[in-house]
Every structure is written in structure tokens, then in C-alpha cells.
Design a protein around this motif. Structure first.
Motif, PDB file in Angstrom:
ATOM      1  N   LEU A  14      -3.060  -8.584   4.845  1.00  0.00           N
ATOM      2  CA  LEU A  14      -1.822  -8.458   4.080  1.00  0.00           C
ATOM      3  C   LEU A  14      -1.353  -7.009   4.004  1.00  0.00           C
ATOM      4  O   LEU A  14      -0.144  -6.731   4.063  1.00  0.00           O
ATOM      5  CB  LEU A  14      -2.014  -9.033   2.680  1.00  0.00           C
ATOM      6  CG  LEU A  14      -2.195 -10.555   2.620  1.00  0.00           C
ATOM      7  CD1 LEU A  14      -2.633 -10.983   1.224  1.00  0.00           C
ATOM      8  CD2 LEU A  14      -0.913 -11.270   3.017  1.00  0.00           C
ATOM      9  N   LEU A  15      -2.289  -6.079   3.863  1.00  0.00           N
ATOM     10  CA  LEU A  15      -1.928  -4.664   3.843  1.00  0.00           C
ATOM     11  C   LEU A  15      -1.261  -4.235   5.152  1.00  0.00           C
ATOM     12  O   LEU A  15      -0.369  -3.388   5.165  1.00  0.00           O
ATOM     13  CB  LEU A  15      -3.170  -3.802   3.598  1.00  0.00           C
ATOM     14  CG  LEU A  15      -3.687  -3.733   2.158  1.00  0.00           C
ATOM     15  CD1 LEU A  15      -5.060  -3.077   2.124  1.00  0.00           C
ATOM     16  CD2 LEU A  15      -2.707  -2.960   1.275  1.00  0.00           C
ATOM     17  N   ARG A  22      -8.680 -11.045   4.238  1.00  0.00           N
ATOM     18  CA  ARG A  22      -7.303 -11.440   3.973  1.00  0.00           C
ATOM     19  C   ARG A  22      -6.509 -10.299   3.345  1.00  0.00           C
ATOM     20  O   ARG A  22      -5.328 -10.086   3.685  1.00  0.00           O
ATOM     21  CB  ARG A  22      -7.290 -12.657   3.051  1.00  0.00           C
ATOM     22  CG  ARG A  22      -5.887 -13.166   2.702  1.00  0.00           C
ATOM     23  CD  ARG A  22      -5.116 -13.560   3.933  1.00  0.00           C
ATOM     24  NE  ARG A  22      -3.796 -14.086   3.600  1.00  0.00           N
ATOM     25  CZ  ARG A  22      -2.759 -14.052   4.421  1.00  0.00           C
ATOM     26  NH1 ARG A  22      -2.874 -13.516   5.634  1.00  0.00           N
ATOM     27  NH2 ARG A  22      -1.596 -14.544   4.048  1.00  0.00           N
ATOM     28  N   LEU A  23      -7.133  -9.553   2.444  1.00  0.00           N
ATOM     29  CA  LEU A  23      -6.453  -8.408   1.843  1.00  0.00           C
ATOM     30  C   LEU A  23      -6.034  -7.403   2.906  1.00  0.00           C
ATOM     31  O   LEU A  23      -4.898  -6.908   2.904  1.00  0.00           O
ATOM     32  CB  LEU A  23      -7.355  -7.730   0.814  1.00  0.00           C
ATOM     33  CG  LEU A  23      -6.814  -6.420   0.229  1.00  0.00           C
ATOM     34  CD1 LEU A  23      -5.548  -6.662  -0.570  1.00  0.00           C
ATOM     35  CD2 LEU A  23      -7.862  -5.746  -0.641  1.00  0.00           C
ATOM     36  N   ASN A  27       2.314   3.728   1.791  1.00  0.00           N
ATOM     37  CA  ASN A  27       2.110   2.582   0.896  1.00  0.00           C
ATOM     38  C   ASN A  27       2.682   2.854  -0.497  1.00  0.00           C
ATOM     39  O   ASN A  27       2.406   3.875  -1.102  1.00  0.00           O
ATOM     40  CB  ASN A  27       0.623   2.251   0.792  1.00  0.00           C
ATOM     41  CG  ASN A  27       0.063   1.720   2.096  1.00  0.00           C
ATOM     42  OD1 ASN A  27       0.716   0.949   2.801  1.00  0.00           O
ATOM     43  ND2 ASN A  27      -1.154   2.125   2.433  1.00  0.00           N
ATOM     44  N   THR A  32       4.033  -2.825  -1.937  1.00  0.00           N
ATOM     45  CA  THR A  32       2.769  -3.506  -2.214  1.00  0.00           C
ATOM     46  C   THR A  32       2.940  -4.672  -3.187  1.00  0.00           C
ATOM     47  O   THR A  32       1.989  -5.428  -3.403  1.00  0.00           O
ATOM     48  CB  THR A  32       1.720  -2.530  -2.773  1.00  0.00           C
ATOM     49  OG1 THR A  32       2.210  -1.936  -3.972  1.00  0.00           O
ATOM     50  CG2 THR A  32       1.380  -1.445  -1.763  1.00  0.00           C
ATOM     51  N   LEU A  86       1.729  -8.120  -2.265  1.00  0.00           N
ATOM     52  CA  LEU A  86       0.345  -8.559  -2.440  1.00  0.00           C
ATOM     53  C   LEU A  86       0.166  -9.432  -3.681  1.00  0.00           C
ATOM     54  O   LEU A  86      -0.901 -10.021  -3.873  1.00  0.00           O
ATOM     55  CB  LEU A  86      -0.583  -7.345  -2.558  1.00  0.00           C
ATOM     56  CG  LEU A  86      -0.640  -6.394  -1.361  1.00  0.00           C
ATOM     57  CD1 LEU A  86      -1.476  -5.163  -1.720  1.00  0.00           C
ATOM     58  CD2 LEU A  86      -1.197  -7.090  -0.134  1.00  0.00           C
ATOM     59  N   LEU A 123       2.730  -5.316   5.149  1.00  0.00           N
ATOM     60  CA  LEU A 123       3.578  -5.075   3.984  1.00  0.00           C
ATOM     61  C   LEU A 123       5.031  -4.866   4.415  1.00  0.00           C
ATOM     62  O   LEU A 123       5.302  -4.160   5.391  1.00  0.00           O
ATOM     63  CB  LEU A 123       3.101  -3.830   3.232  1.00  0.00           C
ATOM     64  CG  LEU A 123       1.762  -3.913   2.501  1.00  0.00           C
ATOM     65  CD1 LEU A 123       1.405  -2.541   1.936  1.00  0.00           C
ATOM     66  CD2 LEU A 123       1.798  -4.954   1.395  1.00  0.00           C
ATOM     67  N   PHE A 135      -1.383 -12.985  -3.433  1.00  0.00           N
ATOM     68  CA  PHE A 135      -2.817 -12.963  -3.129  1.00  0.00           C
ATOM     69  C   PHE A 135      -3.620 -12.780  -4.409  1.00  0.00           C
ATOM     70  O   PHE A 135      -4.610 -13.493  -4.652  1.00  0.00           O
ATOM     71  CB  PHE A 135      -3.122 -11.841  -2.140  1.00  0.00           C
ATOM     72  CG  PHE A 135      -4.591 -11.551  -1.957  1.00  0.00           C
ATOM     73  CD1 PHE A 135      -5.373 -12.353  -1.141  1.00  0.00           C
ATOM     74  CD2 PHE A 135      -5.191 -10.478  -2.603  1.00  0.00           C
ATOM     75  CE1 PHE A 135      -6.735 -12.098  -0.968  1.00  0.00           C
ATOM     76  CE2 PHE A 135      -6.541 -10.209  -2.439  1.00  0.00           C
ATOM     77  CZ  PHE A 135      -7.312 -11.024  -1.612  1.00  0.00           C
ATOM     78  N   ARG A 174      -3.107  -6.915  -9.245  1.00  0.00           N
ATOM     79  CA  ARG A 174      -2.806  -6.028  -8.107  1.00  0.00           C
ATOM     80  C   ARG A 174      -2.773  -4.568  -8.539  1.00  0.00           C
ATOM     81  O   ARG A 174      -3.304  -3.690  -7.844  1.00  0.00           O
ATOM     82  CB  ARG A 174      -1.456  -6.412  -7.496  1.00  0.00           C
ATOM     83  CG  ARG A 174      -0.942  -5.434  -6.447  1.00  0.00           C
ATOM     84  CD  ARG A 174       0.402  -5.879  -5.903  1.00  0.00           C
ATOM     85  NE  ARG A 174       1.441  -5.919  -6.915  1.00  0.00           N
ATOM     86  CZ  ARG A 174       2.231  -4.874  -7.202  1.00  0.00           C
ATOM     87  NH1 ARG A 174       2.073  -3.711  -6.571  1.00  0.00           N
ATOM     88  NH2 ARG A 174       3.176  -4.981  -8.120  1.00  0.00           N
TER      89      ARG A 174
END
Length: 222
Positions: A84-85, A80-81, A8, A14, A17, A88, A20, A31
Motif C-alpha cells: 500500500l505504501l 500488505r502495508l 510521503n 497516506t 492507508l 499511495l 487497511f 494510522r
């Protein structure tokens, strides 16, 4: 030498993100605050020996960020987070650089603070899973990077000393941990990532994986 990659921010971007955090907090820059909180959370877990899976800590960091900003973080937003992770995108330089290194005969290892299942999914959906000889998670040793057991886990897999590893990351704390474990280190200066040369000097550094891989191919034997 065996090349070991953080995932990551180093390989996966990232910045994806940002929408979001813009939706939830009205500011995409939150973020960065969330990620710093996440880093603090796993550092604390490592120092105190209170290991919890990455997803638990990512949600906790989001809740903490919400409390600071007076924003409600319900279960749906936490879920949701994590979704999304798991999706990526890779930085544009990743696939060609990994392919070039493999073509030269380097052994490539992924070493993540995430769970094994999560990182396998992340790399697979970006078509990167086959680029690695092995994918490893700190879950196996219940110790997050920059704890030394995490890097020793990679060395143990290959039955070598940590001195035979080059840790490649966009985080100074990761490379300091790797160096403390005995590894060589290579820093990618992804956007917003810096390293203080008065605190730590990596063995190699560049602003892209393309440039960094060229340095390694010129100076490090497979």
C-alpha cells in the motif's frame, strides 16, 4: 534556488492507508499512531547511528502498534502495508503545482526517507517521476532526515551550499532539520499537520502546494 521536496504525506497522501488500519485494528485513526511510531523509530535510528532501510522500520512500527493494541501482525499484514505504501496516491494539488514550477525553470529534487527504488516506483505510478530533475534517497548516506547529512546529500548532488536549497515538507521536524543544515524552508499544512511558531518559523507556509508554489514563484528566483 533549488526546490527539494519530501514525499510521503507532503506529496503522497497516506490517508489512503486508513482502510487497511480500519480492517486490522477496527479504527482508521490508528494510522496516525503507526506513523508517529515510525517517525520515532527512524529518529532513534538517526540519533544512534543504527540505520536500517525504511521498509524494515515501517514493518517494525506496525508490529509495535499491534502489540500495543493486542492485535496480531503477521507477515501477510506487514507485506500488505508495504504494498500500500508503494501505491499511495498523490494529493490533488501536486501534479499541477510541480508542472507550474517546472514551467518557470525551477530545478526540482525529491528527497525521501524511503529507499530509492521505492520512491521511484511511488512517483512513477502517479506519473510524477518526470517532474523531478533528480530523485534522491537517504539510503545513499545511511542517515534519515532530520539528520543534517540527508540535506547535505541534496546539496552535494547539485554542487551547491545548503543555503541554495528550499526544503518543502508537511513535517515540522523535517524543516527544523533542514534549517539546521542551512536550508530555506517551506511548510505545507496538510490535514492534521501543524507547526508551532514559538518553536520554529518556516520561511514560507501555506495550506496547499498550489498556494505555496505561488509564494515561491513570487519571491524565489529559479
Amino acid at each position: 534556488m533549488i526546490l527539494v521536496f519530501d514525499i510521503n504525506e507532503t506529496l503522497l497522501d497516506t490517508a489512503a492507508l486508513a482502510p487497511f488500519f480500519d480492517e486490522v485494528f477496527g479504527d482508521p485513526a490508528v494510522r496516525t499512531e503507526w506513523f508517529l511510531t515510525l517517525e520515532e523509530t527512524w529518529m532513534t535510528a538517526t540519533l544512534t547511528g543504527r540505520y536500517l532501510p525504511f521498509g524494515h522500520l515501517a514493518k517494525s512500527a506496525l508490529r509495535q502498534t499491534g502489540w500495543r493494541h493486542g492485535v496480531e501482525i503477521n507477515e501477510a499484514r506487514q507485506h500488505r502495508l508495504i504494498e500500500l505504501l508503494m501505491t499511495l496516491p498523490a494529493h490533488p494539488d501536486v501534479a499541477p503545482a510541480l508542472a507550474a514550477l517546472r514551467a518557470k525553470g525551477y530545478r526540482l529534487t525529491a528527497l525521501t526517507n524511503g529507499t530509492l527504488k521505492a520512491v521511484q516506483h511511488q512517483l512513477s505510478q502517479e506519473g510524477l517521476e518526470a517532474a523531478f530533475d533528480v530523485i534522491l534517497s537517504v539510503d545513499s548516506v545511511a542517515c534519515y532526515k532530520p539528520g543534517q547529512p540527508a540535506y547535505q546529500h541534496a546539496a552535494d548532488h547539485w554542487h551547491v551550499s545548503p543555503r541554495e536549497l528550499v526544503m518543502i515538507a508537511a513535517h515540522g521536524w523535517d524543516l527544523i532539520g533542514a534549517a539546521s543544515a542551512g536550508c530555506k524552508t517551506a511548510f505545507i499544512a496538510r490535514p492534521g499537520k501543524v507547526i508551532d511558531p514559538q518553536l520554529f518559523q518556516p520561511d514560507w507556509q501555506a495550506d496547499s502546494l498550489t498556494a505555496l508554489s505561488q509564494q515561491l514563484m513570487a519571491e524565489v528566483s529559479p
